[in-house]
Structures are given as C-alpha cells and as structure tokens.
Design a protein around this motif. Structure first.
Motif, PDB file in Angstrom:
ATOM      1  N   GLN A  70       0.824  -1.208   0.000  1.00  0.00           N
ATOM      2  CA  GLN A  70       0.000   0.000   0.000  1.00  0.00           C
ATOM      3  C   GLN A  70       0.861   1.261   0.000  1.00  0.00           C
ATOM      4  OE1 GLN A  70      -3.797  -0.232   2.363  1.00  0.00           O
ATOM      5  NE2 GLN A  70      -2.684  -1.962   3.273  1.00  0.00           N
ATOM      6  N   LEU A  71       2.146   1.116  -0.347  1.00  0.00           N
ATOM      7  CA  LEU A  71       3.055   2.253  -0.377  1.00  0.00           C
ATOM      8  C   LEU A  71       3.305   2.721  -1.805  1.00  0.00           C
ATOM      9  CD1 LEU A  71       5.746   1.151   2.228  1.00  0.00           C
ATOM     10  CD2 LEU A  71       3.758   2.640   2.585  1.00  0.00           C
ATOM     11  N   LEU A  72       3.339   4.026  -1.975  1.00  0.00           N
ATOM     12  CA  LEU A  72       3.767   4.654  -3.215  1.00  0.00           C
ATOM     13  C   LEU A  72       4.867   5.635  -2.844  1.00  0.00           C
ATOM     14  CD1 LEU A  72       0.325   4.480  -3.643  1.00  0.00           C
ATOM     15  CD2 LEU A  72       1.263   4.852  -5.904  1.00  0.00           C
ATOM     16  N   MET A  73       5.812   5.853  -3.753  1.00  0.00           N
ATOM     17  CA  MET A  73       6.908   6.766  -3.460  1.00  0.00           C
ATOM     18  C   MET A  73       7.177   7.664  -4.657  1.00  0.00           C
ATOM     19  SD  MET A  73      10.840   6.132  -2.202  1.00  0.00           S
ATOM     20  CE  MET A  73      11.291   5.242  -3.667  1.00  0.00           C
ATOM     21  N   ASN A  74       7.132   8.959  -4.396  1.00  0.00           N
ATOM     22  CA  ASN A  74       7.473   9.959  -5.387  1.00  0.00           C
ATOM     23  C   ASN A  74       8.936  10.333  -5.184  1.00  0.00           C
ATOM     24  OD1 ASN A  74       7.460  12.231  -7.151  1.00  0.00           O
ATOM     25  ND2 ASN A  74       6.968  13.553  -5.429  1.00  0.00           N
ATOM     26  N   VAL A  75       9.708  10.311  -6.261  1.00  0.00           N
ATOM     27  CA  VAL A  75      11.097  10.760  -6.226  1.00  0.00           C
ATOM     28  C   VAL A  75      11.184  11.943  -7.187  1.00  0.00           C
ATOM     29  CG1 VAL A  75      13.498  10.138  -6.639  1.00  0.00           C
ATOM     30  CG2 VAL A  75      11.907   8.429  -5.714  1.00  0.00           C
ATOM     31  N   ALA A  76      11.419  13.127  -6.625  1.00  0.00           N
ATOM     32  CA  ALA A  76      11.447  14.345  -7.433  1.00  0.00           C
ATOM     33  C   ALA A  76      12.794  15.040  -7.277  1.00  0.00           C
ATOM     34  CB  ALA A  76      10.329  15.288  -6.998  1.00  0.00           C
ATOM     35  N   VAL A  77      13.327  15.505  -8.386  1.00  0.00           N
ATOM     36  CA  VAL A  77      14.602  16.229  -8.381  1.00  0.00           C
ATOM     37  C   VAL A  77      14.299  17.709  -8.598  1.00  0.00           C
ATOM     38  CG1 VAL A  77      16.856  16.474  -9.495  1.00  0.00           C
ATOM     39  CG2 VAL A  77      15.786  14.194  -9.308  1.00  0.00           C
ATOM     40  N   TRP A  78      14.943  18.534  -7.775  1.00  0.00           N
ATOM     41  CA  TRP A  78      14.797  19.987  -7.848  1.00  0.00           C
ATOM     42  C   TRP A  78      16.181  20.626  -7.882  1.00  0.00           C
ATOM     43  CZ3 TRP A  78      10.262  22.879  -7.970  1.00  0.00           C
ATOM     44  CH2 TRP A  78       9.087  22.136  -7.877  1.00  0.00           C
ATOM     45  N   GLU A  79      16.278  21.798  -8.457  1.00  0.00           N
ATOM     46  CA  GLU A  79      17.552  22.521  -8.504  1.00  0.00           C
ATOM     47  C   GLU A  79      18.010  22.948  -7.117  1.00  0.00           C
ATOM     48  OE1 GLU A  79      17.137  25.768 -11.255  1.00  0.00           O
ATOM     49  OE2 GLU A  79      16.937  24.428 -12.979  1.00  0.00           O
ATOM     50  N   SER A  80      17.055  23.206  -6.202  1.00  0.00           N
ATOM     51  CA  SER A  80      17.428  23.695  -4.870  1.00  0.00           C
ATOM     52  C   SER A  80      16.286  23.483  -3.882  1.00  0.00           C
ATOM     53  CB  SER A  80      17.761  25.189  -4.928  1.00  0.00           C
ATOM     54  OG  SER A  80      16.596  25.939  -5.229  1.00  0.00           O
ATOM     55  N   THR A  81      16.631  23.531  -2.604  1.00  0.00           N
ATOM     56  CA  THR A  81      15.588  23.478  -1.569  1.00  0.00           C
ATOM     57  C   THR A  81      14.700  24.712  -1.668  1.00  0.00           C
ATOM     58  OG1 THR A  81      17.136  24.454   0.006  1.00  0.00           O
ATOM     59  CG2 THR A  81      16.846  22.076   0.108  1.00  0.00           C
ATOM     60  N   ALA A  83      13.753  26.368  -4.331  1.00  0.00           N
ATOM     61  CA  ALA A  83      12.767  26.193  -5.402  1.00  0.00           C
ATOM     62  C   ALA A  83      11.642  25.260  -4.950  1.00  0.00           C
ATOM     63  CB  ALA A  83      13.436  25.651  -6.659  1.00  0.00           C
ATOM     64  N   LEU A  84      11.997  24.155  -4.303  1.00  0.00           N
ATOM     65  CA  LEU A  84      10.981  23.230  -3.808  1.00  0.00           C
ATOM     66  C   LEU A  84      10.108  23.898  -2.757  1.00  0.00           C
ATOM     67  CD1 LEU A  84       9.617  20.479  -3.456  1.00  0.00           C
ATOM     68  CD2 LEU A  84      11.497  19.853  -1.914  1.00  0.00           C
ATOM     69  N   ALA A  85      10.708  24.598  -1.810  1.00  0.00           N
ATOM     70  CA  ALA A  85       9.946  25.251  -0.743  1.00  0.00           C
ATOM     71  C   ALA A  85       8.982  26.284  -1.310  1.00  0.00           C
ATOM     72  CB  ALA A  85      10.902  25.903   0.253  1.00  0.00           C
ATOM     73  N   THR A  86       9.412  27.027  -2.313  1.00  0.00           N
ATOM     74  CA  THR A  86       8.539  28.035  -2.931  1.00  0.00           C
ATOM     75  C   THR A  86       7.346  27.374  -3.599  1.00  0.00           C
ATOM     76  OG1 THR A  86      10.389  29.556  -3.257  1.00  0.00           O
ATOM     77  CG2 THR A  86       8.438  29.888  -4.649  1.00  0.00           C
ATOM     78  N   ALA A  87       7.598  26.302  -4.356  1.00  0.00           N
ATOM     79  CA  ALA A  87       6.502  25.594  -5.035  1.00  0.00           C
ATOM     80  C   ALA A  87       5.566  24.951  -4.013  1.00  0.00           C
ATOM     81  CB  ALA A  87       7.076  24.540  -5.979  1.00  0.00           C
ATOM     82  N   PHE A  88       6.129  24.303  -3.011  1.00  0.00           N
ATOM     83  CA  PHE A  88       5.342  23.620  -1.983  1.00  0.00           C
ATOM     84  C   PHE A  88       4.469  24.610  -1.211  1.00  0.00           C
ATOM     85  CE2 PHE A  88       4.590  21.673   2.138  1.00  0.00           C
ATOM     86  CZ  PHE A  88       4.249  20.378   1.798  1.00  0.00           C
ATOM     87  N   GLY A  89       4.997  25.796  -0.958  1.00  0.00           N
ATOM     88  CA  GLY A  89       4.263  26.786  -0.178  1.00  0.00           C
ATOM     89  C   GLY A  89       3.253  27.601  -0.955  1.00  0.00           C
ATOM     90  N   SER A  90       3.185  27.415  -2.259  1.00  0.00           N
ATOM     91  CA  SER A  90       2.257  28.217  -3.061  1.00  0.00           C
ATOM     92  C   SER A  90       0.806  27.886  -2.692  1.00  0.00           C
ATOM     93  CB  SER A  90       2.485  27.968  -4.549  1.00  0.00           C
ATOM     94  OG  SER A  90       1.990  26.693  -4.907  1.00  0.00           O
ATOM     95  N   PRO A  91      -0.064  28.888  -2.705  1.00  0.00           N
ATOM     96  CA  PRO A  91      -1.469  28.651  -2.365  1.00  0.00           C
ATOM     97  C   PRO A  91      -2.136  27.599  -3.258  1.00  0.00           C
ATOM     98  CG  PRO A  91      -0.995  30.995  -2.367  1.00  0.00           C
ATOM     99  CD  PRO A  91       0.221  30.309  -2.911  1.00  0.00           C
ATOM    100  N   GLU A  92      -1.796  27.580  -4.541  1.00  0.00           N
ATOM    101  CA  GLU A  92      -2.407  26.604  -5.450  1.00  0.00           C
ATOM    102  C   GLU A  92      -2.025  25.171  -5.051  1.00  0.00           C
ATOM    103  OE1 GLU A  92      -2.789  25.479 -10.182  1.00  0.00           O
ATOM    104  OE2 GLU A  92      -1.858  27.367  -9.598  1.00  0.00           O
TER     105      GLU A  92
END
Length: 116
Positions: A70-81, A83-92
């Motif tokens: 019942q496990l799924l795993m997303n592996v995502a590569v980002w240029e920087s923390t 960039a990820l934090a900005t996308a993750f924190g977006s209201p959308e």
C-alpha cells in the motif's frame, strides 16, 4: 488533508527547507489504502503537472511498492531546496494538498547526493 510524518524526527522536511543547497531529491513515501489508490494517483497527477511548471523543477517519478504493498513513493529532483519550498508553499499547491483524505500518510524527506 494527508498526515505529514517525518522519517527523521530530528530533521523534519520543513527544517530542511531552511538549508540552502541543491540539487536535491525529494523522496516522499505515501501510505495509501488500496481503495484510494486510483483517486490518489489522479490527484497526484494534477499536483505533478503543477510542479513541473515551477521554476527549479527537474524531474519526478512515482513508484509503487511490490507484492500488493500500500506504499507509493514519489522521487522528485529539484535545482534547490529554495525552489521546492517556494513551489510547496504556493497557495495553489496547498489547495491541492488539502484534497488528500486524512487516511493517507506522507513521509517526505529531502536528500542531496554525497557519493556515486
């Protein structure tokens, strides 16, 4: 909303967002009840399309555990923390994240390469 749990209780993902480093890999393991797998993947695909359009996004892949897991795993590569934090924190993104049912558990953690 899915429950966020830390793999490393000393260094949760939100603390990792403060570390200015990159490139990074976000490994996010999800516990998804079998009855919710298809609905989860549909919502995840919407999130993935949003993330793919964000600055600093590099790639992502979703993996499913074998042997009826019942496990799924997303592996995502980002240029920087950052960039990820900005996308993750977006209201959308946060609106989409709120759509996940409460019985889904997410275990996100950020990694950087240290050796080949």
């Amino acid at each position: 909303m899915a429950k966020l749990q830390s793999l490393d209780p000393i260094t949760p993902m939100f603390a990792q967002f403060k570390e200015k480093t990159g490139p990074i890999v976000l490994a996010n393991t999800f516990f998804v009840p079998k009855a919710r797998t298809e609905a989860f993947l549909t919502l995840f695909r919407r999130q993935a399309e949003f993330m793919k359009a964000q600055p600093g996004f590099v790639s992502l892949q979703m993996h499913k555990g074998t042997a009826d897991s019942q496990l799924l795993m997303n592996v995502a590569v980002w240029e920087s923390t950052e960039a990820l934090a900005t996308a993750f924190g977006s209201p959308e993104f946060q609106r989409m994240a709120a759509e996940f049912p409460d019985d889904i558990v997410s275990y996100p953690h950020i990694f950087e390469q240290v050796d080949v």
